[in-house]
Design a protein around this motif. Structure first.
Motif, short mmCIF file in Angstrom:
data_model
loop_
_atom_site.label_atom_id
_atom_site.label_comp_id
_atom_site.label_asym_id
_atom_site.label_seq_id
_atom_site.Cartn_x
_atom_site.Cartn_y
_atom_site.Cartn_z
N SER A 18 0.82 -1.22 0.00
CA SER A 18 0.00 0.00 0.00
C SER A 18 0.85 1.27 0.00
O SER A 18 0.51 2.26 0.65
N ILE A 20 2.66 4.30 -2.50
CA ILE A 20 2.01 5.17 -3.48
C ILE A 20 1.53 4.38 -4.70
O ILE A 20 0.45 4.63 -5.25
N THR A 42 2.08 -2.93 7.24
CA THR A 42 2.28 -1.61 7.87
C THR A 42 1.84 -0.58 6.86
O THR A 42 2.15 -0.70 5.68
N SER A 48 7.32 5.44 0.44
CA SER A 48 6.46 6.52 -0.03
C SER A 48 6.32 7.59 1.05
O SER A 48 6.31 8.79 0.76
N LEU A 54 9.24 15.52 -4.80
CA LEU A 54 9.59 16.35 -5.96
C LEU A 54 9.15 15.64 -7.24
O LEU A 54 9.33 14.44 -7.38
N GLU A 180 0.87 -9.54 6.11
CA GLU A 180 2.01 -9.71 5.19
C GLU A 180 1.74 -10.94 4.33
O GLU A 180 1.51 -12.04 4.85
N VAL A 181 1.74 -10.74 3.03
CA VAL A 181 1.50 -11.88 2.15
C VAL A 181 2.80 -12.68 2.05
O VAL A 181 3.86 -12.13 1.74
N LYS A 213 10.07 -6.72 -1.92
CA LYS A 213 9.56 -8.03 -1.52
C LYS A 213 8.76 -8.71 -2.62
O LYS A 213 8.35 -9.86 -2.45
N THR A 273 18.53 10.94 -2.74
CA THR A 273 17.68 9.79 -3.07
C THR A 273 18.40 8.64 -3.76
O THR A 273 17.77 7.71 -4.19
N LYS A 338 13.51 5.43 -7.82
CA LYS A 338 13.44 6.89 -7.85
C LYS A 338 12.12 7.27 -8.48
O LYS A 338 11.56 6.49 -9.27
C1 LIG Z 1 14.25 9.97 1.21
C2 LIG Z 1 13.47 9.69 -0.04
C3 LIG Z 1 13.16 10.73 -0.89
C4 LIG Z 1 12.42 10.48 -2.06
N1 LIG Z 1 12.08 11.54 -2.82
C5 LIG Z 1 11.28 11.36 -3.90
C6 LIG Z 1 10.84 12.46 -4.65
O1 LIG Z 1 11.17 13.60 -4.33
N2 LIG Z 1 10.04 12.24 -5.72
C7 LIG Z 1 9.65 10.98 -6.09
O2 LIG Z 1 8.91 10.84 -7.08
N3 LIG Z 1 10.08 9.90 -5.39
C8 LIG Z 1 10.88 10.06 -4.32
N4 LIG Z 1 11.31 9.00 -3.60
C9 LIG Z 1 11.05 7.66 -4.14
C10 LIG Z 1 9.67 7.17 -3.79
O3 LIG Z 1 9.49 7.26 -2.40
C11 LIG Z 1 9.51 5.73 -4.26
O4 LIG Z 1 9.81 5.62 -5.62
C12 LIG Z 1 8.08 5.24 -4.01
O5 LIG Z 1 7.69 5.53 -2.70
C13 LIG Z 1 7.96 3.76 -4.27
O6 LIG Z 1 6.65 3.41 -3.92
P1 LIG Z 1 6.19 1.91 -3.79
O7 LIG Z 1 4.71 1.94 -3.57
O8 LIG Z 1 6.72 1.12 -4.94
O9 LIG Z 1 6.96 1.33 -2.52
P2 LIG Z 1 6.73 1.54 -0.96
O10 LIG Z 1 6.25 2.90 -0.63
O11 LIG Z 1 7.98 1.09 -0.29
O12 LIG Z 1 5.56 0.55 -0.61
C14 LIG Z 1 5.70 -0.85 -0.64
C15 LIG Z 1 4.71 -1.42 0.36
O13 LIG Z 1 4.70 -2.85 0.23
C16 LIG Z 1 4.48 -3.39 1.51
N5 LIG Z 1 4.89 -4.80 1.53
C17 LIG Z 1 6.14 -5.30 1.40
N6 LIG Z 1 6.11 -6.64 1.44
C18 LIG Z 1 4.82 -7.01 1.58
C19 LIG Z 1 4.15 -8.26 1.67
N7 LIG Z 1 4.82 -9.41 1.62
N8 LIG Z 1 2.80 -8.28 1.82
C20 LIG Z 1 2.08 -7.12 1.85
N9 LIG Z 1 2.68 -5.89 1.76
C21 LIG Z 1 4.03 -5.84 1.63
C22 LIG Z 1 5.30 -2.50 2.44
O14 LIG Z 1 4.86 -2.59 3.79
C23 LIG Z 1 5.08 -1.13 1.82
O15 LIG Z 1 4.00 -0.44 2.44
C24 LIG Z 1 12.02 9.17 -2.42
C25 LIG Z 1 12.33 8.13 -1.54
C26 LIG Z 1 13.03 8.37 -0.37
C27 LIG Z 1 13.33 7.22 0.54
#
Ligand SMILES: Cc1cc2nc3c(=O)[nH]c(=O)nc-3n(C[C@H](O)[C@H](O)[C@H](O)COP(=O)(O)OP(=O)(O)OC[C@H]3O[C@@H](n4cnc5c(N)ncnc54)[C@H](O)[C@@H]3O)c2cc1C
Length: 360
Positions: A18, A20, A42, A48, A54, A180-181, A213, A273, A338
């Motif tokens: 869950s 972004i 969580t 995210s 940005l 957690e799956v 994961k 980043t 990123k």
């Molecule tokens: C410091 C920092 C600054 C950043 N700045 C920018 C920015 O300025 N602009 C931008 O576009 N991006 C930025 N990013 C990058 C951006 O945060 C990521 O690209 C984006 O959040 C990825 O999203 P996601 O949903 O793929 O992963 P995540 O947000 O990591 O979500 C993955 C989710 O999967 C869940 N999960 C994992 N395993 C399991 C399982 N087995 N079962 C169920 N759930 C599970 C986790 O709990 C988590 O909630 C930044 C990142 C960081 C760390």
């Protein structure tokens, strides 16, 4: 013949993760009529929530290929998403413009060439005498900064965005299951997602949005996908000095690769980043303030009031992000090491089109 929406209403889709990406996919698909369940152990501790928000789309210097296409599409889709999400939070907005600065003459020359060749009115060169640079120079006591301004790029507050998405998902009555799956398998044309608490959730489709994961849930022999962790870290600094007014600075800017967001007269966020480690080191302050050679006193005396980090997944041997149909009813949407916030509208659109085709 039944309309697509009727077909879609019968189908149940499980979204694992869950962040972004999971949230955007859930909303996009629920708008099409699908029944959605998001599963995550969580909600608040993912990368995210660590992001700075940005949206660096238009200033991306390679204007062709898949990466540019995703950026271009996202730039176009963001205003529609903002209008939609503002029904749930009328303060949600993208603050523009975005400024990118460098002290490196070669990098600046590349920027000038890029702006000249892109012939884009929304991008302009910032020379030393621009008011933005003058204010930055005054605050940071720098002299040799130059760069570009992009009027189409900017920043969205990730915390507000994620909270607004949650409000919207709740309003749309999207199921959220805390868990957690640990395994997914197919049985009689249905997918079964098993959680660590031994709950089995049946669905017609599964979308893997669980970052690093995701590869633990797929058959590694049939799907050769490798993801590496990438660290991103940030800190908020309190500046107790009348010498500087941080509100005189642009709302968001980047100097030599570090992102800087003044939050108030005496609070500043600095983030990076793209670091090739998985654990933050002790010297966060030094690492995040190394964007200028000589730091002004107010920055040297600044106190870290908050620091945080997030681990993202970077694909190895193939470009980011990974968006693939792995097999019937299984889609992977990960590898956003990123720009996950920036790219979420284009990626959820891609997923929605794949699923529409699957059920049509
Ligand atoms: C410091 C920092 C600054 C950043 N700045 C920018 C920015 O300025 N602009 C931008 O576009 N991006 C930025 N990013 C990058 C951006 O945060 C990521 O690209 C984006 O959040 C990825 O999203 P996601 O949903 O793929 O992963 P995540 O947000 O990591 O979500 C993955 C989710 O999967 C869940 N999960 C994992 N395993 C399991 C399982 N087995 N079962 C169920 N759930 C599970 C986790 O709990 C988590 O909630 C930044 C990142 C960081 C760390």
């Amino acid at each position: 013949m039944k309309s697509s929406k009727e077909n879609f209403q019968k189908a149940h889709i499980v979204i694992i993760g869950s962040g972004i990406i999971g949230k955007f996919n859930a909303l996009e698909l629920s708008e099409l009529g699908f029944r959605i369940t998001i599963i995550d152990p969580t909600e608040l501790q993912n990368s995210s929530y660590g992001a700075l928000g940005l949206l660096m789309g238009n200033m991306y210097q390679k204007r062709r290929g898949r990466s540019w296409d995703l950026r271009k599409q996202s730039i176009e889709l963001w205003p529609q998403w903002i209008t939609f999400l503002q029904k749930f939070n009328n303060e949600l907005n993208i603050e523009k413009p975005l400024i990118q600065l460098t002290t490196n003459e070669e990098k600046f020359k590349k920027l000038v060439k890029f702006i000249y060749e892109s012939n884009d009115q929304n991008l302009q060169i910032l020379e030393r005498d621009s008011i933005f640079i003058k204010n930055i120079n005054k605050a940071f006591q720098t002299k040799n900064l130059k760069g570009m301004i992009s009027f189409k790029d900017g920043r969205i507050n990730p915390f507000s965005l994620l909270q607004t998405l949650d409000k919207c998902l709740k309003h749309k009555k999207i199921n959220f299951l805390k868990g957690e799956v640990i395994k997914i398998r197919k049985s009689n044309n249905q997918w079964i997602s098993t959680t660590r608490d031994n709950e089995n959730i049946k669905s017609d489709m599964v979308i893997l949005c669980n970052s690093l994961k995701a590869i633990d849930l797929i058959d590694r022999i049939s799907h050769n996908i490798t993801l590496k962790p990438v660290l991103g870290q940030a800190m908020e600094i309190d500046v107790n000095d009348a010498e500087v007014d941080l509100l005189s600075l642009p709302k968001q800017f980047n100097i030599n690769g570090k992102n800087i967001i003044p939050k108030s007269k005496n609070k500043l966020i600095i983030g990076s980043t793209d670091e090739h480690s998985t654990e933050p080191e002790e010297n966060t302050f030094e690492k995040l303030t190394n964007f200028i050679d000589k730091k002004p006193n107010w920055l040297m005396k600044g106190k870290i009031s908050k620091k945080w980090y997030g681990i993202r997944s970077r694909p190895e041997g193939e470009p980011s992000p990974i968006m693939k149909n792995l097999e019937d009813g299984l889609i992977i949407c990960t590898g956003f090491y990123k720009n996950g916030i920036l790219l979420s509208p284009a990626c959820s659109k891609w997923v929605a089109n794949e699923i529409k085709n699957y059920f049509s």
